[in-house]
Design a protein around this motif. Structure first.
Motif, PDB file in Angstrom:
ATOM      1  N   ARG A 243       0.838  -1.203   0.000  1.00  0.00           N
ATOM      2  CA  ARG A 243       0.000   0.000   0.000  1.00  0.00           C
ATOM      3  C   ARG A 243       0.868   1.247   0.000  1.00  0.00           C
ATOM      4  O   ARG A 243       0.587   2.215  -0.715  1.00  0.00           O
ATOM      5  N   LYS A 244       1.921   1.249   0.799  1.00  0.00           N
ATOM      6  CA  LYS A 244       2.836   2.399   0.842  1.00  0.00           C
ATOM      7  C   LYS A 244       3.494   2.598  -0.515  1.00  0.00           C
ATOM      8  O   LYS A 244       3.588   3.729  -1.013  1.00  0.00           O
ATOM      9  N   GLU A 245       3.944   1.517  -1.127  1.00  0.00           N
ATOM     10  CA  GLU A 245       4.597   1.626  -2.427  1.00  0.00           C
ATOM     11  C   GLU A 245       3.651   2.186  -3.481  1.00  0.00           C
ATOM     12  O   GLU A 245       4.025   3.063  -4.273  1.00  0.00           O
ATOM     13  N   LEU A 246       2.414   1.707  -3.477  1.00  0.00           N
ATOM     14  CA  LEU A 246       1.442   2.178  -4.462  1.00  0.00           C
ATOM     15  C   LEU A 246       1.023   3.618  -4.179  1.00  0.00           C
ATOM     16  O   LEU A 246       0.779   4.398  -5.107  1.00  0.00           O
ATOM     17  N   THR A 247       0.926   3.990  -2.899  1.00  0.00           N
ATOM     18  CA  THR A 247       0.589   5.372  -2.552  1.00  0.00           C
ATOM     19  C   THR A 247       1.668   6.324  -3.052  1.00  0.00           C
ATOM     20  O   THR A 247       1.372   7.395  -3.603  1.00  0.00           O
ATOM     21  N   GLU A 248       2.934   5.942  -2.874  1.00  0.00           N
ATOM     22  CA  GLU A 248       4.038   6.768  -3.356  1.00  0.00           C
ATOM     23  C   GLU A 248       4.027   6.848  -4.883  1.00  0.00           C
ATOM     24  O   GLU A 248       4.319   7.907  -5.457  1.00  0.00           O
ATOM     25  N   ARG A 249       3.680   5.753  -5.525  1.00  0.00           N
ATOM     26  CA  ARG A 249       3.613   5.762  -6.990  1.00  0.00           C
ATOM     27  C   ARG A 249       2.515   6.714  -7.461  1.00  0.00           C
ATOM     28  O   ARG A 249       2.713   7.510  -8.399  1.00  0.00           O
ATOM     29  N   ARG A 250       1.353   6.666  -6.792  1.00  0.00           N
ATOM     30  CA  ARG A 250       0.256   7.565  -7.181  1.00  0.00           C
ATOM     31  C   ARG A 250       0.621   9.027  -6.912  1.00  0.00           C
ATOM     32  O   ARG A 250       0.249   9.913  -7.686  1.00  0.00           O
ATOM     33  N   ALA A 251       1.329   9.284  -5.810  1.00  0.00           N
ATOM     34  CA  ALA A 251       1.748  10.653  -5.506  1.00  0.00           C
ATOM     35  C   ALA A 251       2.697  11.173  -6.582  1.00  0.00           C
ATOM     36  O   ALA A 251       2.615  12.348  -6.995  1.00  0.00           O
ATOM     37  N   GLU A 252       3.598  10.323  -7.040  1.00  0.00           N
ATOM     38  CA  GLU A 252       4.522  10.719  -8.098  1.00  0.00           C
ATOM     39  C   GLU A 252       3.766  11.028  -9.387  1.00  0.00           C
ATOM     40  O   GLU A 252       4.067  12.010 -10.079  1.00  0.00           O
ATOM     41  N   GLU A 253       2.770  10.190  -9.693  1.00  0.00           N
ATOM     42  CA  GLU A 253       1.982  10.428 -10.907  1.00  0.00           C
ATOM     43  C   GLU A 253       1.163  11.712 -10.793  1.00  0.00           C
ATOM     44  O   GLU A 253       1.024  12.457 -11.762  1.00  0.00           O
ATOM     45  N   ALA A 254       0.635  11.990  -9.595  1.00  0.00           N
ATOM     46  CA  ALA A 254      -0.217  13.166  -9.409  1.00  0.00           C
ATOM     47  C   ALA A 254       0.584  14.466  -9.433  1.00  0.00           C
ATOM     48  O   ALA A 254       0.118  15.483  -9.960  1.00  0.00           O
ATOM     49  N   THR A 255       1.801  14.454  -8.850  1.00  0.00           N
ATOM     50  CA  THR A 255       2.590  15.677  -8.746  1.00  0.00           C
ATOM     51  C   THR A 255       3.569  15.860  -9.895  1.00  0.00           C
ATOM     52  O   THR A 255       4.035  16.974 -10.154  1.00  0.00           O
ATOM     53  N   GLY A 256       3.895  14.748 -10.559  1.00  0.00           N
ATOM     54  CA  GLY A 256       4.905  14.821 -11.603  1.00  0.00           C
ATOM     55  C   GLY A 256       6.315  14.872 -11.061  1.00  0.00           C
ATOM     56  O   GLY A 256       7.266  15.100 -11.821  1.00  0.00           O
ATOM     57  N   LEU A 257       6.477  14.677  -9.745  1.00  0.00           N
ATOM     58  CA  LEU A 257       7.794  14.718  -9.113  1.00  0.00           C
ATOM     59  C   LEU A 257       8.210  13.319  -8.689  1.00  0.00           C
ATOM     60  O   LEU A 257       7.471  12.652  -7.963  1.00  0.00           O
ATOM     61  N   ASN A 258       9.394  12.885  -9.126  1.00  0.00           N
ATOM     62  CA  ASN A 258       9.886  11.614  -8.628  1.00  0.00           C
ATOM     63  C   ASN A 258      10.496  11.817  -7.244  1.00  0.00           C
ATOM     64  O   ASN A 258      10.534  12.937  -6.716  1.00  0.00           O
ATOM     65  N   GLU A 259      11.004  10.741  -6.644  1.00  0.00           N
ATOM     66  CA  GLU A 259      11.485  10.826  -5.265  1.00  0.00           C
ATOM     67  C   GLU A 259      12.613  11.839  -5.116  1.00  0.00           C
ATOM     68  O   GLU A 259      12.609  12.655  -4.183  1.00  0.00           O
ATOM     69  N   ARG A 260      13.580  11.802  -6.022  1.00  0.00           N
ATOM     70  CA  ARG A 260      14.716  12.718  -5.913  1.00  0.00           C
ATOM     71  C   ARG A 260      14.282  14.168  -6.128  1.00  0.00           C
ATOM     72  O   ARG A 260      14.797  15.084  -5.459  1.00  0.00           O
ATOM     73  N   GLU A 261      13.357  14.404  -7.036  1.00  0.00           N
ATOM     74  CA  GLU A 261      12.866  15.764  -7.269  1.00  0.00           C
ATOM     75  C   GLU A 261      12.118  16.288  -6.049  1.00  0.00           C
ATOM     76  O   GLU A 261      12.243  17.469  -5.689  1.00  0.00           O
TER      77      GLU A 261
END
Length: 231
Positions: free
Chosen positions: A160-178
């Motif tokens: 769930r955490k992994e998928l939540t982070e994936r959705r956040a990246e898709e929604a914001t357009g920012l990857n983890e490093r950004e």
């Protein structure tokens, strides 16, 4: 006595155009869920996908909850049988199979842990897990079920955490490093207060793991803990 769908026979097909079955219903629901999430799964939408009236589906499933139960078991049935020569290898295989299924069907993670699953494929997964744990020689049922519950909770929470982070990246357009670059100045100011020394050290020195590496590390810690507890 509760009349679960797993023991209820399908109704005989009437002489109408198009063959309908629970398999066809589940396949249509899977397609909808994979495309648009669980919100798209309803008796009406599934009936529309099959080009039949909604009332015909109610001859096969009584409620949306039953339809979701069928969906969950269909995904469990896709997971390859567990492999491994030791109990820990079998548990790892089951955990990785569940994670892979959740990444392939993101909505599946929302239903993990929702309530006990009694479909044939879900029961087979539980049986394989308990058999692996019994291979340690443990017969204390409470410890067996507690170990299995801890494993299931970890896998469910991690995916769930992994998928939540994936959705956040898709929604914001920012990857983890950004995102880290964006929030870095704020954290630097907060760390400068001296109130968060342990957190500062962790952020500064910790290796940034990939989702797969993070999942494996957590699984290592959990299985090591189970091994020590089981003695």
């Amino acid at each position: 006595m509760v009349d679960l769908i797993w023991e209820r026979a399908e109704p005989p097909e009437r002489r109408v155009p198009g063959r309908l079955s629970r398999v066809a219903i589940v396949n249509a629901a899977l397609t909808l869920a994979d495309a648009d999430g669980l919100e798209a799964v309803s008796v009406r939408n599934v009936a529309g996908a099959l080009d039949v009236g909604p009332m015909r589906l109610y001859r096969y499933v009584d409620t949306k909850d039953e339809l979701l139960d069928l969906l969950v078991d269909a995904v469990y049935a896709e997971i390859p049988p567990a492999t491994g020569s030791t109990w820990s290898e079998v548990l790892r295989s089951i955990a990785h199979g569940t994670r892979d299924a959740a990444l392939q069907h993101p909505w599946f993670a929302e239903l993990l842990g929702r309530r006990p699953q009694f479909g044939p494929a879900a029961l087979a997964r539980t049986e394989a897990s308990l058999t692996a744990l019994r291979a340690t020689g443990l017969e204390d049922v409470d410890l067996l079920m507690g170990s299995l519950g801890a494993l299931n909770s970890y896998v469910s929470g991690a995916v769930r955490k992994e998928l939540t982070e994936r959705r956040a990246e898709e929604a914001t357009g920012l990857n983890e490093r950004e995102y880290q670059h964006l929030t870095g100045p704020y954290l630097t100011r907060m760390f400068a207060t001296g109130n968060y020394p342990s957190l500062e050290r962790s952020v500064r020195d910790a290796r940034h793991l990939s989702p797969a590496e993070s999942f494996e590390l957590g699984l290592d810690l959990l299985i090591d803990g189970i091994a020590r507890r089981l003695g």
